[in-house]
Design an enzyme around this catalytic site. Structure first.
Site, PDB file in Angstrom:
ATOM      1  N   GLU A  23       0.841  -1.201   0.000  1.00 30.74           N
ATOM      2  CA  GLU A  23       0.000   0.000   0.000  1.00 30.74           C
ATOM      3  C   GLU A  23       0.871   1.245   0.000  1.00 30.74           C
ATOM      4  O   GLU A  23       1.856   1.312   0.750  1.00 30.74           O
ATOM      5  CB  GLU A  23      -0.877   0.049   1.250  1.00 30.74           C
ATOM      6  CG  GLU A  23      -1.792  -1.136   1.432  1.00 30.74           C
ATOM      7  CD  GLU A  23      -2.449  -1.159   2.813  1.00 30.74           C
ATOM      8  OE1 GLU A  23      -3.388  -1.939   2.976  1.00 30.74           O
ATOM      9  OE2 GLU A  23      -2.008  -0.413   3.710  1.00 30.74           O
ATOM     10  N   LYS A  25       1.709   4.758   1.290  1.00 30.26           N
ATOM     11  CA  LYS A  25       1.433   5.439   2.549  1.00 30.26           C
ATOM     12  C   LYS A  25       1.067   6.892   2.256  1.00 30.26           C
ATOM     13  O   LYS A  25       1.860   7.641   1.692  1.00 30.26           O
ATOM     14  CB  LYS A  25       2.670   5.375   3.447  1.00 30.26           C
ATOM     15  CG  LYS A  25       2.703   6.357   4.602  1.00 30.26           C
ATOM     16  CD  LYS A  25       1.770   5.974   5.727  1.00 30.26           C
ATOM     17  CE  LYS A  25       2.090   6.747   7.000  1.00 30.26           C
ATOM     18  NZ  LYS A  25       1.991   8.212   6.875  1.00 30.26           N
ATOM     19  N   ARG A  30      -2.276   9.117  11.670  1.00 32.02           N
ATOM     20  CA  ARG A  30      -2.859   7.788  11.924  1.00 32.02           C
ATOM     21  C   ARG A  30      -4.075   7.954  12.824  1.00 32.02           C
ATOM     22  O   ARG A  30      -4.037   8.690  13.819  1.00 32.02           O
ATOM     23  CB  ARG A  30      -1.803   6.895  12.597  1.00 32.02           C
ATOM     24  CG  ARG A  30      -2.225   5.447  12.808  1.00 32.02           C
ATOM     25  CD  ARG A  30      -2.160   4.643  11.536  1.00 32.02           C
ATOM     26  NE  ARG A  30      -2.492   3.238  11.775  1.00 32.02           N
ATOM     27  CZ  ARG A  30      -1.614   2.315  12.137  1.00 32.02           C
ATOM     28  NH1 ARG A  30      -0.337   2.635  12.315  1.00 32.02           N
ATOM     29  NH2 ARG A  30      -1.998   1.060  12.307  1.00 32.02           N
ATOM     30  N   GLU A  74      -5.731   6.510   7.968  1.00 36.19           N
ATOM     31  CA  GLU A  74      -4.924   7.727   8.010  1.00 36.19           C
ATOM     32  C   GLU A  74      -5.810   8.921   7.664  1.00 36.19           C
ATOM     33  O   GLU A  74      -6.499   8.918   6.634  1.00 36.19           O
ATOM     34  CB  GLU A  74      -3.789   7.610   6.984  1.00 36.19           C
ATOM     35  CG  GLU A  74      -2.687   8.610   7.147  1.00 36.19           C
ATOM     36  CD  GLU A  74      -1.551   8.121   8.029  1.00 36.19           C
ATOM     37  OE1 GLU A  74      -0.620   8.919   8.247  1.00 36.19           O
ATOM     38  OE2 GLU A  74      -1.584   6.982   8.505  1.00 36.19           O
ATOM     39  N   PHE A 103      -7.446   1.462   5.767  1.00 36.08           N
ATOM     40  CA  PHE A 103      -6.691   0.318   5.257  1.00 36.08           C
ATOM     41  C   PHE A 103      -6.900  -0.960   6.053  1.00 36.08           C
ATOM     42  O   PHE A 103      -6.376  -2.009   5.685  1.00 36.08           O
ATOM     43  CB  PHE A 103      -5.193   0.644   5.141  1.00 36.08           C
ATOM     44  CG  PHE A 103      -4.564   1.264   6.358  1.00 36.08           C
ATOM     45  CD1 PHE A 103      -4.343   0.539   7.509  1.00 36.08           C
ATOM     46  CD2 PHE A 103      -4.172   2.592   6.322  1.00 36.08           C
ATOM     47  CE1 PHE A 103      -3.743   1.109   8.614  1.00 36.08           C
ATOM     48  CE2 PHE A 103      -3.570   3.183   7.427  1.00 36.08           C
ATOM     49  CZ  PHE A 103      -3.357   2.434   8.578  1.00 36.08           C
ATOM     50  N   LYS A 181       7.626  -0.880   6.495  1.00 35.15           N
ATOM     51  CA  LYS A 181       7.567   0.380   5.748  1.00 35.15           C
ATOM     52  C   LYS A 181       8.935   0.679   5.150  1.00 35.15           C
ATOM     53  O   LYS A 181       9.964   0.549   5.813  1.00 35.15           O
ATOM     54  CB  LYS A 181       7.086   1.529   6.634  1.00 35.15           C
ATOM     55  CG  LYS A 181       7.984   1.846   7.816  1.00 35.15           C
ATOM     56  CD  LYS A 181       7.414   3.008   8.624  1.00 35.15           C
ATOM     57  CE  LYS A 181       8.279   3.302   9.845  1.00 35.15           C
ATOM     58  NZ  LYS A 181       7.731   4.419  10.652  1.00 35.15           N
TER      59      LYS A 181
END
Length: 198
Positions: A23, A25, A30, A74, A103, A181
């Protein structure tokens, strides 16, 4: 039910195995959206209640046909190019334009979904948000070997980072090696972090 955010570990390279979801970002805050009947709460990673700050997300949550759910996502402001604008978000001047990039879904209808693999939670999230009003949208994802190519494309578009998640794993609070990440080193978010510690 008590909830704790699952946090990605920093990776050096994007994994290319078939069991990984990838995905982009979005650059935002958050946020966990918790709906219990007529009550909605927006909870930050730091544990703050930001329900009053982002009315569009609250409105979208209340319009959903499901009365009880918990979504992980997010909070973002999207520019006309579809890329998140962190400066606009951080300014606090456009809070009515902030929406949720969703997500993951942790619970629906009173059922705790965290023990399910991510692939099944994604399917539940799709059902929960299908045909729903603006204010909450689903973060798209790609699967498997395309991950490294997707990361290069994200960097060329000036996006912040790519998050890769094991599709066969449950949701666990805290740092997880099942979420990785990989950062775009030229993104402004990297500069912000460096300046904060300078």
């Amino acid at each position: 039910m008590r909830f704790e955010f699952c946090l990605p570990m920093l990776g050096k390279a994007v994994p290319a195995g078939a069991e990984w979801f990838h995905e982009v970002k979005y650059d935002g805050y958050r946020l966990r959206v918790e709906r219990d009947g007529d009550r909605v709460r927006l909870i930050t990673k730091g544990g703050y209640d930001w329900t009053r700050r982002f009315p569009w997300i609250v409105e979208a949550a209340l319009k959903n046909r499901e009365q009880h759910f918990v979504i992980d996502g997010e909070a973002v402001i999207l520019g006309v190019d579809g890329i998140s604008d962190f400066d606009a978000l951080h300014s606090g001047k456009h809070n009515t334009e902030v929406q949720l990039c969703a997500f993951d879904v942790l619970a629906t209808g009173g059922d705790d979904l965290r023990a399910l693999p991510l692939s099944m939670r994604k399917a539940n999230l799709e059902r929960l948000l299908r045909g729903r009003p603006d204010g909450i949208f689903i973060n798209p994802f790609e699967t498997g070997a395309i991950g490294p190519d997707l990361f290069r494309a994200a960097c060329s578009m000036g996006l912040e980072e790519l998050v890769s998640k094991r599709s066969d794993r449950p949701y666990r609070g805290g740092r997880s090696k099942n979420w990785l990440k990989v950062k775009n080193r030229s993104h402004p978010a990297i500069v912000r972090v460096k300046e904060a510690f300078a």
